[in-house]
Design a protein around this motif. Structure first.
Motif, PDB file in Angstrom:
ATOM      1  N   LYS A  15       0.664  -1.028   0.144  1.00 54.05           N
ATOM      2  CA  LYS A  15      -0.189  -0.120   0.154  1.00 54.05           C
ATOM      3  C   LYS A  15       0.809   1.540  -0.060  1.00 54.05           C
ATOM      4  CE  LYS A  15      -3.980  -2.311   2.439  1.00 54.05           C
ATOM      5  NZ  LYS A  15      -4.632  -2.202   1.436  1.00 54.05           N
ATOM      6  N   CYS A  16       0.585   2.505  -0.389  1.00 53.48           N
ATOM      7  CA  CYS A  16       0.803   3.571  -0.243  1.00 53.48           C
ATOM      8  C   CYS A  16       0.029   4.264   1.005  1.00 53.48           C
ATOM      9  CB  CYS A  16       0.519   4.745  -2.092  1.00 53.48           C
ATOM     10  SG  CYS A  16       1.614   4.070  -2.868  1.00 53.48           S
ATOM     11  N   LEU A  17       1.259   6.032   1.716  1.00 53.45           N
ATOM     12  CA  LEU A  17       1.120   6.017   2.755  1.00 53.45           C
ATOM     13  C   LEU A  17      -0.452   6.033   3.547  1.00 53.45           C
ATOM     14  CD1 LEU A  17       2.293   7.554   5.152  1.00 53.45           C
ATOM     15  CD2 LEU A  17       2.218   9.840   3.721  1.00 53.45           C
ATOM     16  N   LEU A  18      -1.192   6.958   2.349  1.00 52.93           N
ATOM     17  CA  LEU A  18      -2.582   7.644   3.105  1.00 52.93           C
ATOM     18  C   LEU A  18      -3.311   5.670   3.527  1.00 52.93           C
ATOM     19  CD1 LEU A  18      -3.398  11.020   2.371  1.00 52.93           C
ATOM     20  CD2 LEU A  18      -2.495   9.941   4.145  1.00 52.93           C
ATOM     21  N   ASP A  19      -3.365   4.591   2.962  1.00 53.88           N
ATOM     22  CA  ASP A  19      -3.920   3.626   3.030  1.00 53.88           C
ATOM     23  C   ASP A  19      -3.031   2.414   4.063  1.00 53.88           C
ATOM     24  OD1 ASP A  19      -5.479   3.850   0.959  1.00 53.88           O
ATOM     25  OD2 ASP A  19      -4.971   3.191  -0.374  1.00 53.88           O
ATOM     26  N   TRP A  20      -1.936   2.585   4.245  1.00 51.14           N
ATOM     27  CA  TRP A  20      -0.878   1.984   4.835  1.00 51.14           C
ATOM     28  C   TRP A  20      -1.351   2.375   6.090  1.00 51.14           C
ATOM     29  CZ3 TRP A  20       3.330   4.302   8.478  1.00 51.14           C
ATOM     30  CH2 TRP A  20       4.211   3.391   8.462  1.00 51.14           C
ATOM     31  N   LEU A  21      -1.337   4.176   6.189  1.00 51.35           N
ATOM     32  CA  LEU A  21      -2.035   4.504   7.712  1.00 51.35           C
ATOM     33  C   LEU A  21      -3.598   3.699   8.414  1.00 51.35           C
ATOM     34  CD1 LEU A  21      -0.974   7.962   7.408  1.00 51.35           C
ATOM     35  CD2 LEU A  21       0.464   6.761   9.293  1.00 51.35           C
ATOM     36  N   GLU A  22      -3.659   3.717   7.738  1.00 50.08           N
ATOM     37  CA  GLU A  22      -5.503   3.273   7.970  1.00 50.08           C
ATOM     38  C   GLU A  22      -5.547   2.429   8.179  1.00 50.08           C
ATOM     39  OE1 GLU A  22      -8.482   5.199   6.588  1.00 50.08           O
ATOM     40  OE2 GLU A  22      -8.112   7.441   6.637  1.00 50.08           O
ATOM     41  N   SER A  23      -4.896   1.196   7.447  1.00 49.46           N
ATOM     42  CA  SER A  23      -4.778  -0.206   7.247  1.00 49.46           C
ATOM     43  C   SER A  23      -4.312  -1.141   8.401  1.00 49.46           C
ATOM     44  CB  SER A  23      -4.266  -0.979   5.729  1.00 49.46           C
ATOM     45  OG  SER A  23      -5.686  -0.441   5.120  1.00 49.46           O
ATOM     46  N   TYR A  24      -2.907  -0.393   8.636  1.00 45.27           N
ATOM     47  CA  TYR A  24      -1.889  -0.836   9.496  1.00 45.27           C
ATOM     48  C   TYR A  24      -1.564  -0.606  10.947  1.00 45.27           C
ATOM     49  CZ  TYR A  24      -0.830  -4.934   5.981  1.00 45.27           C
ATOM     50  OH  TYR A  24      -1.519  -5.515   4.385  1.00 45.27           O
ATOM     51  N   THR A  25      -1.619   0.884  10.255  1.00 43.53           N
ATOM     52  CA  THR A  25      -0.533   1.856  11.320  1.00 43.53           C
ATOM     53  C   THR A  25      -1.161   2.357  12.557  1.00 43.53           C
ATOM     54  OG1 THR A  25       0.677   2.314   9.485  1.00 43.53           O
ATOM     55  CG2 THR A  25       0.932   3.815  11.942  1.00 43.53           C
ATOM     56  N   PHE A  26      -2.188   3.078  12.080  1.00 41.54           N
ATOM     57  CA  PHE A  26      -3.640   3.020  13.114  1.00 41.54           C
ATOM     58  C   PHE A  26      -4.220   2.593  14.314  1.00 41.54           C
ATOM     59  CE2 PHE A  26      -4.925   7.451  10.807  1.00 41.54           C
ATOM     60  CZ  PHE A  26      -3.667   8.588  10.853  1.00 41.54           C
ATOM     61  N   PRO A  27      -4.142   1.030  13.213  1.00 35.89           N
ATOM     62  CA  PRO A  27      -5.384   0.199  14.346  1.00 35.89           C
ATOM     63  C   PRO A  27      -3.641  -0.752  15.503  1.00 35.89           C
ATOM     64  CG  PRO A  27      -5.808  -0.172  11.946  1.00 35.89           C
ATOM     65  CD  PRO A  27      -4.675   0.333  11.671  1.00 35.89           C
ATOM     66  N   LEU A  28      -2.715  -0.210  15.285  1.00 32.10           N
ATOM     67  CA  LEU A  28      -2.055  -0.877  16.133  1.00 32.10           C
ATOM     68  C   LEU A  28      -1.797   0.144  17.137  1.00 32.10           C
ATOM     69  CD1 LEU A  28       0.783  -2.492  16.613  1.00 32.10           C
ATOM     70  CD2 LEU A  28       1.893  -1.455  15.058  1.00 32.10           C
ATOM     71  N   GLU A  29      -1.040   1.315  16.630  1.00 31.74           N
ATOM     72  CA  GLU A  29      -1.137   2.428  17.490  1.00 31.74           C
ATOM     73  C   GLU A  29      -1.927   2.647  18.643  1.00 31.74           C
ATOM     74  OE1 GLU A  29       0.359   6.172  15.860  1.00 31.74           O
ATOM     75  OE2 GLU A  29       2.333   4.923  14.899  1.00 31.74           O
ATOM     76  N   LYS A  30      -3.466   2.258  18.405  1.00 30.58           N
ATOM     77  CA  LYS A  30      -4.491   2.176  19.241  1.00 30.58           C
ATOM     78  C   LYS A  30      -4.169   0.944  20.446  1.00 30.58           C
ATOM     79  CE  LYS A  30      -8.426   1.847  18.055  1.00 30.58           C
ATOM     80  NZ  LYS A  30      -9.742   1.931  17.660  1.00 30.58           N
ATOM     81  N   LYS A  31      -3.595   0.596  20.128  1.00 32.00           N
ATOM     82  CA  LYS A  31      -3.131  -0.748  20.855  1.00 32.00           C
ATOM     83  C   LYS A  31      -2.410  -0.519  22.554  1.00 32.00           C
ATOM     84  CE  LYS A  31      -3.630  -4.437  17.678  1.00 32.00           C
ATOM     85  NZ  LYS A  31      -2.326  -5.977  17.896  1.00 32.00           N
ATOM     86  N   TYR A  32      -1.566   0.562  22.119  1.00 37.91           N
ATOM     87  CA  TYR A  32      -0.910   1.593  23.510  1.00 37.91           C
ATOM     88  C   TYR A  32      -1.437   2.238  24.720  1.00 37.91           C
ATOM     89  CZ  TYR A  32       2.499  -0.247  20.404  1.00 37.91           C
ATOM     90  OH  TYR A  32       3.977  -0.675  19.328  1.00 37.91           O
ATOM     91  N   SER A  33      -2.702   1.939  24.757  1.00 41.24           N
ATOM     92  CA  SER A  33      -3.531   2.907  25.652  1.00 41.24           C
ATOM     93  C   SER A  33      -3.772   1.262  26.373  1.00 41.24           C
ATOM     94  CB  SER A  33      -4.889   2.083  25.125  1.00 41.24           C
ATOM     95  OG  SER A  33      -5.405   0.814  24.983  1.00 41.24           O
TER      96      SER A  33
END
Length: 429
Positions: free
Chosen positions: A83-101
């Motif tokens: 994927k490219c940046l914006l799709d990568w952020l929504e598909s992979y990055t943001f879901p992972l980063e939410k786990k840091y709660s």
């Protein structure tokens, strides 16, 4: 700390970019700082206490400076590069980063990140941490615990509303102020907070202006992203039509200063480069990430010609490996690829990327008065390199000059060739 003495071959750079090579040097340290350098040491007259003489084939270089790394993204290494940046952020990055709660998850990941990056020779790291202040503080504590020099930023996001991974203006500012205070209360001079608006698409004008004010008030550094991807740039233009450019959005908010680092900068216009140079801000070149996410080829020679400070960053996990040696290789390849389509273009060479990974990175992060090379009075952030290390693909199968050994490290070496790592005179791996 008592005095220390190191004797062996040494390579570093001057501010001019000149490579300095000493076949045999003696560095005397006091309290982790370089107190004296002797280029003709006599082993017979030395006090053997706290003396380290390098083994045959080893040499010393400055520690690597990673100007842009997302510690929270380490679990995603190797994922999503279709994927490219914006799709990568929504598909992979943001879901992972939410786990840091989940602070236990944060501790497990950040413990691994700091140990891994130190082992790979990163003596200074400029970290994007988490949206969550408590999790971000754990990263700062881990850097302090393991002895890494680090800038750690609690990420700010109040307008990029991916599911529930964002915060209100009030929460963002209150959590950032508390985070700065908590990092400072760690009481470790190696670890500092850094203001971290994710990028213009995730922060509105009001939040960015408050963050600019906070950075000036607290005298702390700023990090963010700029001009990484063409779709991102179009989105910024649509969201901020009153501003002439991406860089102007940040400048109007007071986010461009001599302590600002801007990751990527692939598509900066001439006017933007002029503005960034005037503000004495820096660009962190992330060639591995720009390739993995198909963002583009950043022309470092153009940035340098515009008098913009440049460092290197792994940009994990946009970048596929948290190794500055890998980033140096990628920077060389990107520059060579650019030369194929540009007339009379001089690509970067191994000396250039060595500079960018050491003193150039220190200049970009405004810590060149402390680290980046082996000048008197600077702190001893250093790597002992061994090209004959166990398991290495490199062997001293014939005689090599010291400068040839550096070339071999940059083009073909990896973390197995980093035998020892020192930060402020303390061995950390």
């Amino acid at each position: 700390m008592a005095t220390q003495t190191f004797i062996g071959p040494m390579i570093h750079c001057l501010r001019t970019g000149e490579l300095i090579v000493h076949e045999k040097a003696q560095l005397n340290l006091r309290n982790g700082k370089i107190e004296h350098i002797d280029l003709d040491p006599d082993l017979n007259t030395l006090n053997r206490k706290n003396l380290k003489v390098l083994k045959n084939g080893q040499f010393i270089i400055p520690g690597f400076i990673d100007g842009h790394i997302h510690a929270v993204q380490m679990p995603n290494l190797g994922l999503g590069y279709d994927k490219c940046l914006l799709d990568w952020l929504e598909s992979y990055t943001f879901p992972l980063e939410k786990k840091y709660s989940d602070l236990k998850f944060a501790e497990k990941v950040f413990d691994s990140v700091v140990k891994k990056t130190l082992k790979m020779g990163t003596t200074t790291a400029c970290y994007f941490a988490s949206l969550y202040g408590k999790a971000s503080l754990i990263l700062a504590e881990k850097a302090a615990e393991y002895g890494q020099r680090a800038f750690v930023g609690k990420v700010n996001m109040n307008s990029c509303q991916y599911e529930d991974y964002y915060e209100s203006l009030e929460t963002s500012l209150a959590e950032t102020e508390l985070f700065i205070e908590n990092v400072q209360n760690i009481g470790n001079s190696l670890v500092e907070p850094i203001i971290t608006p994710r990028f213009a698409l995730s922060c509105d004008n009001v939040l960015m202006k408050h963050l600019g004010d906070l950075a000036r008030k607290q005298n702390v550094r700023i990090q963010t992203h700029i001009s990484e991807n063409t779709e991102e740039i179009k989105a910024v233009e649509n969201l901020f039509p009153e501003h002439s450019s991406y860089a102007d959005v940040y400048d109007a908010a007071g986010l461009l200063s001599d302590k600002t680092v801007l990751a990527h900068g692939v598509y900066l216009t001439d006017d933007e480069l002029s503005l960034i140079s005037q503000r004495k801000s820096a660009v962190i070149h992330c060639p591995s990430s720009n390739t993995c996410l198909k963002s583009g080829l950043c022309d470092v020679q153009r940035l340098k010609a515009a008098n913009v400070k440049v460092g290197l960053g792994t940009d994990v996990s946009g970048g596929n490996v948290p190794s500055m040696l890998d980033v140096m290789k990628a920077a060389l390849q990107v520059s060579v690829h650019l030369s194929f389509s540009k007339v009379n273009y001089k690509p970067l060479d191994y000396k250039d990327v060595f500079y960018l990974a050491t003193l150039g990175g220190a200049e970009a992060l405004a810590v060149d008065h402390k680290v980046g090379n082996f000048e008197l009075g600077k702190e001893f952030d250093a790597l002992v390199i061994d090209l004959s290390a166990p398991g290495s693909i490199l062997d001293n199968l014939q005689e090599y000059t010291l400068i040839e050994k550096l070339q071999r490290l940059i083009y073909s070496g990896d973390d197995r060739n980093i035998a020892e790592v020192y930060v402020a005179g303390q061995r950390v791996t």
